[in-house]
Design a protein around this motif. Structure first.
Motif, mmCIF file in Angstrom:
data_model
loop_
_atom_site.group_PDB
_atom_site.id
_atom_site.type_symbol
_atom_site.label_atom_id
_atom_site.label_comp_id
_atom_site.label_asym_id
_atom_site.label_seq_id
_atom_site.Cartn_x
_atom_site.Cartn_y
_atom_site.Cartn_z
ATOM 1 N N HIS A 1 0.841 -1.196 0.000
ATOM 2 C CA HIS A 1 0.000 0.000 0.000
ATOM 3 C C HIS A 1 0.877 1.247 0.000
ATOM 4 O O HIS A 1 2.086 1.172 0.186
ATOM 5 C CB HIS A 1 -0.916 0.015 1.227
ATOM 6 C CG HIS A 1 -0.174 0.131 2.527
ATOM 7 N ND1 HIS A 1 0.474 -0.937 3.123
ATOM 8 C CD2 HIS A 1 0.053 1.205 3.320
ATOM 9 C CE1 HIS A 1 1.044 -0.533 4.238
ATOM 10 N NE2 HIS A 1 0.823 0.782 4.390
ATOM 11 N N VAL A 2 0.251 2.392 -0.221
ATOM 12 C CA VAL A 2 0.880 3.691 0.002
ATOM 13 C C VAL A 2 0.063 4.382 1.084
ATOM 14 O O VAL A 2 -1.107 4.068 1.299
ATOM 15 C CB VAL A 2 0.946 4.555 -1.284
ATOM 16 C CG1 VAL A 2 1.841 3.908 -2.315
ATOM 17 C CG2 VAL A 2 -0.424 4.818 -1.842
ATOM 18 N N ASP A 3 0.679 5.332 1.774
ATOM 19 C CA ASP A 3 -0.013 6.071 2.820
ATOM 20 C C ASP A 3 -0.523 7.403 2.268
ATOM 21 O O ASP A 3 -0.026 7.885 1.253
ATOM 22 C CB ASP A 3 0.926 6.306 4.010
ATOM 23 C CG ASP A 3 1.394 4.992 4.630
ATOM 24 O OD1 ASP A 3 0.596 4.034 4.669
ATOM 25 O OD2 ASP A 3 2.554 4.926 5.077
ATOM 26 N N GLY A 4 -1.467 7.997 2.960
ATOM 27 C CA GLY A 4 -2.101 9.211 2.467
ATOM 28 C C GLY A 4 -1.493 10.508 2.955
ATOM 29 O O GLY A 4 -2.087 11.563 2.783
ATOM 30 N N SER A 5 -0.333 10.444 3.561
ATOM 31 C CA SER A 5 0.331 11.668 4.027
ATOM 32 C C SER A 5 1.550 11.931 3.146
ATOM 33 O O SER A 5 1.632 11.421 2.035
ATOM 34 C CB SER A 5 0.736 11.499 5.494
ATOM 35 O OG SER A 5 1.581 10.383 5.639
ATOM 36 N N GLN A 6 2.498 12.725 3.639
ATOM 37 C CA GLN A 6 3.713 12.987 2.866
ATOM 38 C C GLN A 6 4.926 12.242 3.421
ATOM 39 O O GLN A 6 5.795 11.820 2.673
ATOM 40 C CB GLN A 6 3.982 14.492 2.819
ATOM 41 C CG GLN A 6 2.949 15.220 1.964
ATOM 42 C CD GLN A 6 3.058 16.706 2.136
ATOM 43 O OE1 GLN A 6 2.812 17.233 3.209
ATOM 44 N NE2 GLN A 6 3.436 17.391 1.066
ATOM 45 N N VAL A 7 4.986 12.126 4.739
ATOM 46 C CA VAL A 7 6.089 11.423 5.396
ATOM 47 C C VAL A 7 5.486 10.402 6.360
ATOM 48 O O VAL A 7 4.582 10.728 7.123
ATOM 49 C CB VAL A 7 7.007 12.391 6.171
ATOM 50 C CG1 VAL A 7 8.114 11.635 6.892
ATOM 51 C CG2 VAL A 7 7.582 13.454 5.248
ATOM 52 N N SER A 8 5.975 9.172 6.292
ATOM 53 C CA SER A 8 5.524 8.104 7.186
ATOM 54 C C SER A 8 6.710 7.615 8.002
ATOM 55 O O SER A 8 7.854 7.748 7.590
ATOM 56 C CB SER A 8 4.960 6.931 6.391
ATOM 57 O OG SER A 8 3.881 7.299 5.595
ATOM 58 N N PHE A 9 6.415 7.028 9.155
ATOM 59 C CA PHE A 9 7.477 6.363 9.907
ATOM 60 C C PHE A 9 6.922 5.148 10.631
ATOM 61 O O PHE A 9 5.730 5.046 10.907
ATOM 62 C CB PHE A 9 8.184 7.313 10.882
ATOM 63 C CG PHE A 9 7.397 7.661 12.115
ATOM 64 C CD1 PHE A 9 7.439 6.856 13.236
ATOM 65 C CD2 PHE A 9 6.640 8.815 12.156
ATOM 66 C CE1 PHE A 9 6.722 7.185 14.372
ATOM 67 C CE2 PHE A 9 5.928 9.163 13.283
ATOM 68 C CZ PHE A 9 5.970 8.339 14.404
ATOM 69 N N THR A 10 7.833 4.229 10.918
ATOM 70 C CA THR A 10 7.550 3.044 11.726
ATOM 71 C C THR A 10 8.627 2.968 12.799
ATOM 72 O O THR A 10 9.811 3.061 12.488
ATOM 73 C CB THR A 10 7.588 1.770 10.863
ATOM 74 O OG1 THR A 10 6.615 1.876 9.828
ATOM 75 C CG2 THR A 10 7.303 0.540 11.686
ATOM 76 N N LEU A 11 8.205 2.806 14.054
ATOM 77 C CA LEU A 11 9.115 2.728 15.196
ATOM 78 C C LEU A 11 8.890 1.390 15.890
ATOM 79 O O LEU A 11 7.748 1.065 16.258
ATOM 80 C CB LEU A 11 8.844 3.876 16.168
ATOM 81 C CG LEU A 11 9.592 3.861 17.486
ATOM 82 C CD1 LEU A 11 11.014 4.357 17.283
ATOM 83 C CD2 LEU A 11 8.878 4.704 18.524
ATOM 84 N N ALA A 12 9.952 0.598 16.065
ATOM 85 C CA ALA A 12 9.849 -0.718 16.695
ATOM 86 C C ALA A 12 9.637 -0.583 18.204
ATOM 87 O O ALA A 12 10.421 0.063 18.888
ATOM 88 C CB ALA A 12 11.113 -1.531 16.423
ATOM 89 N N LEU A 13 8.580 -1.234 18.702
ATOM 90 C CA LEU A 13 8.267 -1.188 20.129
ATOM 91 C C LEU A 13 8.639 -2.473 20.862
ATOM 92 O O LEU A 13 8.607 -2.504 22.094
ATOM 93 C CB LEU A 13 6.775 -0.896 20.325
ATOM 94 C CG LEU A 13 6.291 0.453 19.794
ATOM 95 C CD1 LEU A 13 4.785 0.586 19.991
ATOM 96 C CD2 LEU A 13 7.026 1.603 20.473
ATOM 97 N N ASN A 14 8.968 -3.522 20.109
ATOM 98 C CA ASN A 14 9.405 -4.765 20.747
ATOM 99 C C ASN A 14 10.209 -5.604 19.745
ATOM 100 O O ASN A 14 10.283 -5.262 18.567
ATOM 101 C CB ASN A 14 8.207 -5.567 21.281
ATOM 102 C CG ASN A 14 7.431 -6.256 20.181
ATOM 103 O OD1 ASN A 14 7.209 -5.704 19.113
ATOM 104 N ND2 ASN A 14 7.007 -7.487 20.453
#
Length: 110
Positions: free
Chosen positions: A42-55
């Motif tokens: 998929h693509v996201d609907g914003s301009q900048v995306s991020f993913t941060l690992a929580l575990n």
């Protein structure tokens, strides 16, 4: 956290006015071997995306980027930022549970 992220994104993209960067959304995504194991391309609907690992108590997973045919895996507390228009997916986990904080930013102004 949010102010540090905005400053970092501004420096990365050469944005002078921090007020031009707006948080669009942020939430936790949960992957489980018996439930949602992955997320399709998929693509996201914003301009900048991020993913941060929580575990890290899972096997498999990661964020796959189609344009470079590469899966990025993160250690606890690491994040990946990318243009939201890049085609990407959450790779399937094979065991355990994966928690990630995902967020989206928009840049306003000229």
């Amino acid at each position: 956290f949010q102010n540090r992220m905005v400053k970092w994104v501004a420096s990365l993209y050469g944005i002078d006015d921090l007020g031009d960067i707006k948080w669009d959304d942020m939430f936790i995504v949960y992957y489980d071997e018996k439930g949602q194991r992955e997320l399709d391309l998929h693509v996201d609907g914003s301009q900048v995306s991020f993913t941060l690992a929580l575990n890290t108590e899972f096997d498999g997973g990661g964020t796959y980027f189609d344009i470079v045919n590469t899966t990025v895996t993160l250690e606890l507390g690491e994040a990946v930022f990318f243009p939201s228009r890049l085609l990407h997916k959450g790779q399937a986990i094979t065991s355990g549970s994966r928690y990630v904080l995902v967020g989206f930013l928009k840049v306003e102004g000229p």
